[in-house]
Design an enzyme around this catalytic site. Structure first.
Site, PDB file in Angstrom:
ATOM      1  N   HIS A 141       1.540  -1.129   0.664  1.00 24.54           N
ATOM      2  CA  HIS A 141       0.263   0.358   0.395  1.00 24.54           C
ATOM      3  C   HIS A 141       1.257   0.967  -0.102  1.00 24.54           C
ATOM      4  CE1 HIS A 141      -2.038  -3.010   2.290  1.00 24.54           C
ATOM      5  NE2 HIS A 141      -3.412  -2.501   1.732  1.00 24.54           N
ATOM      6  N   ASP A 168       2.738   2.077   3.129  1.00 20.75           N
ATOM      7  CA  ASP A 168       3.064   0.511   3.961  1.00 20.75           C
ATOM      8  C   ASP A 168       4.789   0.694   3.566  1.00 20.75           C
ATOM      9  OD1 ASP A 168       1.199  -0.773   3.912  1.00 20.75           O
ATOM     10  OD2 ASP A 168       1.812  -2.102   2.971  1.00 20.75           O
ATOM     11  N   MET A 182       2.628  -5.623  -8.107  1.00 21.24           N
ATOM     12  CA  MET A 182       0.825  -4.979  -7.055  1.00 21.24           C
ATOM     13  C   MET A 182       1.054  -4.186  -6.224  1.00 21.24           C
ATOM     14  SD  MET A 182      -0.906  -5.927  -4.883  1.00 21.24           S
ATOM     15  CE  MET A 182      -1.607  -6.746  -3.370  1.00 21.24           C
ATOM     16  N   GLU A 213     -11.085  -6.576  -4.706  1.00 21.36           N
ATOM     17  CA  GLU A 213     -11.203  -7.880  -3.748  1.00 21.36           C
ATOM     18  C   GLU A 213     -12.192  -7.270  -2.682  1.00 21.36           C
ATOM     19  OE1 GLU A 213      -7.562  -7.743  -1.887  1.00 21.36           O
ATOM     20  OE2 GLU A 213      -8.022  -8.551   0.636  1.00 21.36           O
ATOM     21  N   LYS A 228     -14.882  -8.960  -0.059  1.00 23.41           N
ATOM     22  CA  LYS A 228     -15.061  -9.087   1.700  1.00 23.41           C
ATOM     23  C   LYS A 228     -16.685  -8.567   2.071  1.00 23.41           C
ATOM     24  CE  LYS A 228     -12.770  -8.750   6.301  1.00 23.41           C
ATOM     25  NZ  LYS A 228     -11.369  -8.288   6.417  1.00 23.41           N
ATOM     26  N   GLU A 265      -9.825 -13.404  -2.321  1.00 22.33           N
ATOM     27  CA  GLU A 265      -8.920 -13.583  -0.998  1.00 22.33           C
ATOM     28  C   GLU A 265      -9.623 -15.367  -0.492  1.00 22.33           C
ATOM     29  OE1 GLU A 265      -7.138 -10.854   1.940  1.00 22.33           O
ATOM     30  OE2 GLU A 265      -8.075 -12.502   3.725  1.00 22.33           O
ATOM     31  N   HIS A 304     -12.174 -14.125   2.941  1.00 22.14           N
ATOM     32  CA  HIS A 304     -12.872 -13.392   2.735  1.00 22.14           C
ATOM     33  C   HIS A 304     -14.346 -14.716   2.093  1.00 22.14           C
ATOM     34  CE1 HIS A 304     -10.216  -9.828   2.202  1.00 22.14           C
ATOM     35  NE2 HIS A 304      -9.704  -9.864   3.128  1.00 22.14           N
ATOM     36  N   ASP A 325      -5.339 -13.540  -3.510  1.00 24.47           N
ATOM     37  CA  ASP A 325      -4.833 -13.514  -1.712  1.00 24.47           C
ATOM     38  C   ASP A 325      -4.586 -14.834  -1.023  1.00 24.47           C
ATOM     39  OD1 ASP A 325      -3.906 -10.678  -2.695  1.00 24.47           O
ATOM     40  OD2 ASP A 325      -5.847 -10.189  -0.692  1.00 24.47           O
ATOM     41  N   ASP A 361     -11.339 -12.268  10.821  1.00 18.06           N
ATOM     42  CA  ASP A 361     -11.027 -12.288   9.062  1.00 18.06           C
ATOM     43  C   ASP A 361      -9.458 -12.939   9.970  1.00 18.06           C
ATOM     44  OD1 ASP A 361      -9.041 -12.370   6.743  1.00 18.06           O
ATOM     45  OD2 ASP A 361      -8.848  -9.848   6.494  1.00 18.06           O
ATOM     46  N   ASP A 388      -6.711 -14.429   8.429  1.00 13.35           N
ATOM     47  CA  ASP A 388      -5.184 -14.197   7.217  1.00 13.35           C
ATOM     48  C   ASP A 388      -4.220 -14.961   8.186  1.00 13.35           C
ATOM     49  OD1 ASP A 388      -6.443 -12.492   5.875  1.00 13.35           O
ATOM     50  OD2 ASP A 388      -5.595 -10.983   6.737  1.00 13.35           O
ATOM     51  N   ASP A 391      -1.764 -12.788   1.513  1.00 15.06           N
ATOM     52  CA  ASP A 391      -2.481 -11.929   2.263  1.00 15.06           C
ATOM     53  C   ASP A 391      -2.320 -12.331   3.586  1.00 15.06           C
ATOM     54  OD1 ASP A 391      -2.861  -9.626   3.168  1.00 15.06           O
ATOM     55  OD2 ASP A 391      -4.910  -9.908   2.273  1.00 15.06           O
TER      56      ASP A 391
HETATM   57  C1  GLT Z   1      -5.507  -5.593   4.549  1.00 15.72           C
HETATM   58  C2  GLT Z   1      -6.818  -6.681   3.975  1.00 15.72           C
HETATM   59  C3  GLT Z   1      -6.475  -7.596   3.150  1.00 15.72           C
HETATM   60  C4  GLT Z   1      -6.178  -6.635   1.424  1.00 15.72           C
HETATM   61  C5  GLT Z   1      -5.295  -5.488   1.621  1.00 15.72           C
HETATM   62  C6  GLT Z   1      -5.262  -4.396   0.496  1.00 15.72           C
HETATM   63  S1  GLT Z   1      -5.006  -4.820   2.889  1.00 15.72           S
HETATM   64  O1  GLT Z   1      -4.907  -6.086   4.915  1.00 15.72           O
HETATM   65  O2  GLT Z   1      -7.385  -7.217   4.825  1.00 15.72           O
HETATM   66  O3  GLT Z   1      -7.345  -8.145   2.737  1.00 15.72           O
HETATM   67  O4  GLT Z   1      -5.861  -7.321   0.419  1.00 15.72           O
HETATM   68  O5  GLT Z   1      -5.214  -3.486   0.532  1.00 15.72           O
HETATM   69 MN    MN Z   2      -7.859 -11.388   5.523  1.00 13.75          MN
HETATM   70 MN    MN Z   3      -6.556  -9.403   0.867  1.00 14.43          MN
END
Ligand code: GLT
Ligand code: MN
Ligand code: MN
Length: 397
Positions: free
Chosen positions: A60, A63, A94, A187, A189, A223, A226, A251, A261, A263, A297
């Site tokens: 980003h 970042d 990206m 993306e 969510k 993702e 998500h 992702d 979420d 991750d 991600d």
């Molecule tokens: C954030 C989010 C991710 C996105 C990123 C891109 S930022 O961490 O949870 O799923 O992919 O903006």
């Molecule tokens: Mn996520």
């Molecule tokens: Mn993501």
């Protein structure tokens, strides 16, 4: 190792694995507690990623460049970062914009009710796209984390949808005007941080894209976490995106259904789902493989120090490669092929594909289907699924 030397799963740049600065750089903050790890310098992250066999680093705008950096500070940071990327042989495939952290985005960015917020979101994104272009990124991700609501009476959701379209059309125009040759990847969510986020799944995004002025340059960035949060099959979502040539980025991570979420490290949860996903991406079941970056991600558990972060990153990549090897072996297995082939009676193909004709309609109406025989036939899916499990558990190779 019996079938495979364990080292052959070590990643190399040819695997095209990438991580975001925000992923391995995640300091372990959560809603109930502060950071547990020091913030890492982006240049250090790039060097470490290169050392463990990653290929790309994504970011980003904020970042890398603090929100309130001066122009000279920005230039110094970008210069140093570009040199590190070049020295390490890494790439920046990206980039994306942080449109969710600053309080100005508390009610969204492109969909916010306040036009000044929407204008600022466009301004910030154009500047971040310029940065992405300078770093060589060809994919630009849009994750609208704050584009949603809790108090739904505040706006007509159709207005949100329309504002999002206008923002995408405008920014596509900007990229074309500048000749950056970038593609956008949207993306989805379903929720978090908002109670409900607009365009909540990849399927919604795919339809939304079909309404855009420059739909050719817009695809999706699904993702794992998500879609699983939405209770959906990730592989099915990805398959639909692949089928319409819209899988521009992905992702990869791990997620338990029904949770926030998470991750998590790729493949650390739902190994069957991860197997089916890798099988699809690698094309071992047939069909065109996905040829974009394999982006993780995800972030390390809050229990970890920096050493644990690099274990986490290596784990994501190794598990992907292990699953790719398992999927290839599964699809090469004669019994698996036989079980799948038994379901593929080609005889009726001419009647079932290629669209409507009067002749086909007449032939279908006259077709003699022995419904009892067809209905009573066992399909062998128990055996097929057990074979999948045995490959996954490593007892069959
Ligand atoms: C954030 C989010 C991710 C996105 C990123 C891109 S930022 O961490 O949870 O799923 O992919 O903006
Ligand atoms: Mn996520
Ligand atoms: Mn993501």
């Amino acid at each position: 190792m019996s079938a495979h030397d364990s080292n052959s799963f070590d990643p190399t740049p040819e695997d095209r694995f990438s991580f975001g600065l925000w992923t391995v750089g995640n300091p372990g903050r959560d809603p109930f507690g502060p950071s547990v790890r020091p913030t890492m310098d982006p240049n250090h992250i790039v060097r470490q990623l290169a050392a463990i066999g990653a290929w790309g680093v994504n970011l980003h705008d904020n970042d890398l460049i603090p929100f309130d950096a001066s122009a000279s500070e920005r230039d110094r940071i970008v210069k140093e970062f570009k040199a590190t990327v070049a020295d390490t042989g890494m790439t920046v495939p990206m980039c994306t914009t942080n449109l969710f952290s600053h309080p100005i985005f508390k009610d969204g960015a492109f969909t916010a009710n306040d036009p000044k917020v929407r204008a600022f979101a466009l301004q910030k994104t154009m500047t971040a796209i310029d940065l992405g272009a300078e770093l060589g990124a060809k994919i630009y991700v849009f994750w609208g984390g704050r584009e949603g609501s809790e108090a739904d009476a505040c706006r007509d959701p159709r207005a949100a949808w329309q504002r999002m379209r206008e923002a995408m059309d405008f920014l596509c125009g900007y990229v074309k005007d500048r000749d950056y040759g970038m593609k956008f990847a949207l993306e989805a969510k379903p929720n978090e941080p908002r109670g409900d986020i607009y365009l909540p799944t990849t399927g919604h995004m795919l339809h939304f894209i079909s309404t855009l002025e420059h739909e050719d340059m817009v695809g999706v960035n699904p993702e794992v976490a998500h879609e699983v949060m939405a209770g959906l099959s990730f592989a099915h979502n990805v398959a639909q995106a692949l089928a319409c040539d819209k899988l521009f980025h992905i992702d990869l991570n791990g997620q338990k259904i029904g949770r926030y979420d998470q991750d998590l490290r790729f493949g650390s949860e739902d190994q069957k789902g991860a197997f089916l996903l890798v099988r699809l991406l690698e094309g071992t079941l047939g069909g065109k493989p996905y040829d974009g970056p394999r982006h993780f991600d995800a972030h390390a558990y809050r229990t970890e120090d920096e050493a644990g972060v690099w274990e986490f990153a290596k784990g994501c990549m190794r598990t992907y490669k292990i699953l790719a090897q398992r999927a290839a072996a599964f699809d090469a297995d004669a019994e698996v092929k036989q079980l799948i082939a038994e379901q593929e009676d080609r005889e009726l193909d001419p009647l079932l594909s290629g669209g409507y004709t009067v002749q086909k309609a007449a032939a279908l109406k006259g077709l003699d289907v022995d419904v009892d025989a067809v209905a009573s036939r066992g399909l062998g899916y128990e055996r097929l699924d057990q074979l999948l499990v045995e490959y996954l558990l490593g007892v069959r190779s």
